[in-house]
Design an enzyme around this catalytic site. Structure first.
Site, PDB file in Angstrom:
ATOM      1  CE  LYS A   1     -25.975  16.383 -41.414  1.00 38.48           C
ATOM      2  NZ  LYS A   1     -26.855  15.209 -41.667  1.00 38.48           N
TER       3      LYS A   1
ATOM      4  CB  CYS B   1     -23.443  10.481 -44.328  1.00 40.98           C
ATOM      5  SG  CYS B   1     -21.999   9.430 -44.555  1.00 40.98           S
ATOM      6  CG  ASP B   2     -28.159  15.134 -45.095  1.00 39.69           C
ATOM      7  OD1 ASP B   2     -29.060  15.209 -45.942  1.00 39.69           O
ATOM      8  OD2 ASP B   2     -28.346  15.402 -43.899  1.00 39.69           O
ATOM      9  CB  SER B   3     -29.688   9.821 -46.712  1.00 40.61           C
ATOM     10  OG  SER B   3     -28.479   9.115 -46.576  1.00 40.61           O
TER      11      SER B   3
END
EC number: 3.6.1.9
Length: 205
Positions: free
Chosen positions: A55, A71-73
């Site tokens: 991203k 970010c990625d969660s």
């Protein structure tokens, strides 16, 4: 120089707003499902880190003089990564499985600075889910709030009713760890106070 958030997440934007930053919002167009499919043998930390980096790197060329944050969660439960449920039915199924249990919310962060310098970090926070009633699970799922949330919950909104406690960084659970981002900005040679816009900061009540 601005902070650019490679995400449309209102929760991540809210974290930055509360910390005195009004980010430029530039959501990254990344095929998350395809990327995850290509990482079937990878460790959980590697998966979320790869998503965050994809991203940030997608958006960074459009902002060569800025700090770009991707970010990625995902939630790790029983050794399996859980992403966004996307439907009420999937939300109900998730909550019936995770209620009364402890899981880890893993967030990958990629911070890209001017010139393309990049820092990738993963942060974990333990989440203790309440033993939620069937009626509350179904009511929560029907609101739509958790459909686009990793782990099918929010900490800062309706989902907060159903989290008994967390162990670790609370901002990481919401989707962006301020300590992680601060350290990355320092490593890139900048101070966080240089990005503050105190006139736009929400007033505490």
């Amino acid at each position: 120089m601005n902070i650019v958030l490679a995400s449309a997440s209102p929760s991540r934007r809210s974290i930055l707003n509360s910390a005195g930053v009004e980010p430029v919002i530039h959501p990254a167009d990344v095929d998350e499902d395809a990327l995850i499919a290509g990482l079937r043998e990878a460790e959980p930390d590697e998966v979320v880190a790869a998503l965050a980096e994809a991203k940030a790197r997608k958006v960074a060329p459009d902002h060569p003089d800025d700090i770009v944050i991707g970010c990625d969660s995902m939630l790790l439960l029983d050794g399996e990564l859980q992403g966004k449920p996307r439907t009420a039915a999937a939300t109900v199924e998730r909550w019936r499985r995770q209620r009364g249990r402890t899981a880890e919310l893993i967030t990958g962060h990629c911070v890209v600075g001017p010139g393309g310098a990049c820092r990738v970090t993963v942060s974990r926070t333990s989440v203790v889910f309440a033993d939620v009633s069937d009626a509350d699970i179904e009511a929560y799922a029907a609101t739509g709030e958790p459909w686009q949330c990793a782990g099918a919950f929010t900490l800062e909104a309706l989902g907060g009713w159903f989290i008994d406690r967390i162990e670790g960084d609370p901002s990481n659970v919401i989707g962006l760890s301020l300590p992680v981002v601060r350290r990355a900005i320092y490593e890139l040679g900048h101070d966080v106070s240089g990005f503050w816009n105190l006139t736009a900061r929400p007033v505490a009540r």
